[in-house]
Design a protein around this motif. Sequence first.
Motif, mmCIF file in Angstrom:
data_model
loop_
_atom_site.group_PDB
_atom_site.id
_atom_site.type_symbol
_atom_site.label_atom_id
_atom_site.label_comp_id
_atom_site.label_asym_id
_atom_site.label_seq_id
_atom_site.Cartn_x
_atom_site.Cartn_y
_atom_site.Cartn_z
ATOM 1 N N GLU A 292 -56.030 20.973 -37.921
ATOM 2 C CA GLU A 292 -57.398 20.886 -37.400
ATOM 3 C C GLU A 292 -57.488 21.486 -36.003
ATOM 4 N N GLU A 293 -56.520 21.185 -35.157
ATOM 5 C CA GLU A 293 -56.528 21.737 -33.799
ATOM 6 C C GLU A 293 -56.317 23.250 -33.825
ATOM 7 N N ARG A 294 -55.459 23.711 -34.724
ATOM 8 C CA ARG A 294 -55.243 25.164 -34.870
ATOM 9 C C ARG A 294 -56.527 25.853 -35.292
ATOM 10 N N ILE A 295 -57.204 25.282 -36.273
ATOM 11 C CA ILE A 295 -58.456 25.866 -36.758
ATOM 12 C C ILE A 295 -59.497 25.885 -35.644
ATOM 13 N N LYS A 296 -59.637 24.785 -34.921
ATOM 14 C CA LYS A 296 -60.596 24.738 -33.815
ATOM 15 C C LYS A 296 -60.282 25.822 -32.785
ATOM 16 N N TYR A 297 -59.004 25.995 -32.486
ATOM 17 C CA TYR A 297 -58.609 26.999 -31.511
ATOM 18 C C TYR A 297 -58.876 28.406 -32.040
ATOM 19 N N GLN A 298 -58.608 28.631 -33.319
ATOM 20 C CA GLN A 298 -58.883 29.941 -33.917
ATOM 21 C C GLN A 298 -60.378 30.252 -33.846
ATOM 22 N N ILE A 299 -61.209 29.271 -34.088
ATOM 23 C CA ILE A 299 -62.662 29.477 -34.040
ATOM 24 C C ILE A 299 -63.093 29.811 -32.618
ATOM 25 N N ARG A 300 -62.541 29.093 -31.635
ATOM 26 C CA ARG A 300 -62.855 29.409 -30.234
ATOM 27 C C ARG A 300 -62.420 30.828 -29.905
ATOM 28 N N TYR A 301 -61.252 31.220 -30.397
ATOM 29 C CA TYR A 301 -60.766 32.585 -30.159
ATOM 30 C C TYR A 301 -61.714 33.613 -30.771
ATOM 31 N N ALA A 302 -62.145 33.386 -31.998
ATOM 32 C CA ALA A 302 -63.059 34.325 -32.662
ATOM 33 C C ALA A 302 -64.368 34.446 -31.873
ATOM 34 N N LYS A 303 -64.866 33.329 -31.350
ATOM 35 C CA LYS A 303 -66.084 33.358 -30.536
ATOM 36 C C LYS A 303 -65.852 34.126 -29.230
ATOM 37 N N SER A 304 -64.682 33.971 -28.648
ATOM 38 C CA SER A 304 -64.352 34.716 -27.428
ATOM 39 C C SER A 304 -64.278 36.213 -27.702
ATOM 40 N N CYS A 305 -63.774 36.575 -28.861
ATOM 41 C CA CYS A 305 -63.716 37.987 -29.240
ATOM 42 C C CYS A 305 -65.124 38.575 -29.332
ATOM 43 N N ILE A 306 -66.024 37.822 -29.919
ATOM 44 C CA ILE A 306 -67.417 38.288 -30.036
ATOM 45 C C ILE A 306 -68.013 38.491 -28.650
ATOM 46 N N LYS A 307 -67.813 37.513 -27.759
ATOM 47 C CA LYS A 307 -68.332 37.636 -26.387
ATOM 48 C C LYS A 307 -67.757 38.864 -25.697
ATOM 49 N N TYR A 308 -66.449 39.064 -25.861
ATOM 50 C CA TYR A 308 -65.811 40.214 -25.225
ATOM 51 C C TYR A 308 -66.378 41.529 -25.754
ATOM 52 N N HIS A 309 -66.552 41.634 -27.056
ATOM 53 C CA HIS A 309 -67.039 42.884 -27.637
ATOM 54 C C HIS A 309 -68.507 43.143 -27.291
ATOM 55 N N GLU A 310 -69.257 42.077 -26.988
ATOM 56 C CA GLU A 310 -70.639 42.251 -26.540
ATOM 57 C C GLU A 310 -70.688 42.838 -25.133
ATOM 58 N N ASP A 311 -69.702 42.502 -24.287
ATOM 59 C CA ASP A 311 -69.660 42.978 -22.905
ATOM 60 C C ASP A 311 -68.215 43.221 -22.491
ATOM 61 N N PRO A 312 -67.649 44.382 -22.898
ATOM 62 C CA PRO A 312 -66.237 44.653 -22.609
ATOM 63 C C PRO A 312 -65.920 44.831 -21.119
ATOM 64 N N THR A 313 -66.943 44.944 -20.281
ATOM 65 C CA THR A 313 -66.684 45.086 -18.848
ATOM 66 C C THR A 313 -66.497 43.736 -18.161
ATOM 67 N N ASN A 314 -66.767 42.644 -18.870
ATOM 68 C CA ASN A 314 -66.607 41.309 -18.308
ATOM 69 C C ASN A 314 -65.147 40.883 -18.466
ATOM 70 N N PHE A 315 -64.426 40.925 -17.349
ATOM 71 C CA PHE A 315 -62.993 40.631 -17.404
ATOM 72 C C PHE A 315 -62.701 39.142 -17.612
ATOM 73 N N ASP A 316 -63.661 38.275 -17.307
ATOM 74 C CA ASP A 316 -63.474 36.852 -17.610
ATOM 75 C C ASP A 316 -63.364 36.653 -19.119
#
Length: 89
Positions: free
Chosen positions: A12-36
Amino acid sequence: MINSNILKTWNEERIKYQIRYAKSCIKYHEDPTNFDNRGHMNEQCWVLISIFGLSEKQIEEVEKEGGFTKDDILSPEFERWCRLSATGI
């Protein structure tokens, strides 16, 4: 039965972390200049590989499948895990 409870919690914790990672990927691809966003994504990727033991191939699957690996999707627990992603992690 203690092992099954530990394994259930671990997954369950792995899945939750994977989902957070996937959401972070989406945020990054929306604004690749945001280094945070890039830093969050890279750190989460490191945790998935180093702590949860995912392979590079599985990381790619998580990115493409919205937080799940192919094995996760084929798992009998998949439906329950989908409810975890619907809770707004």
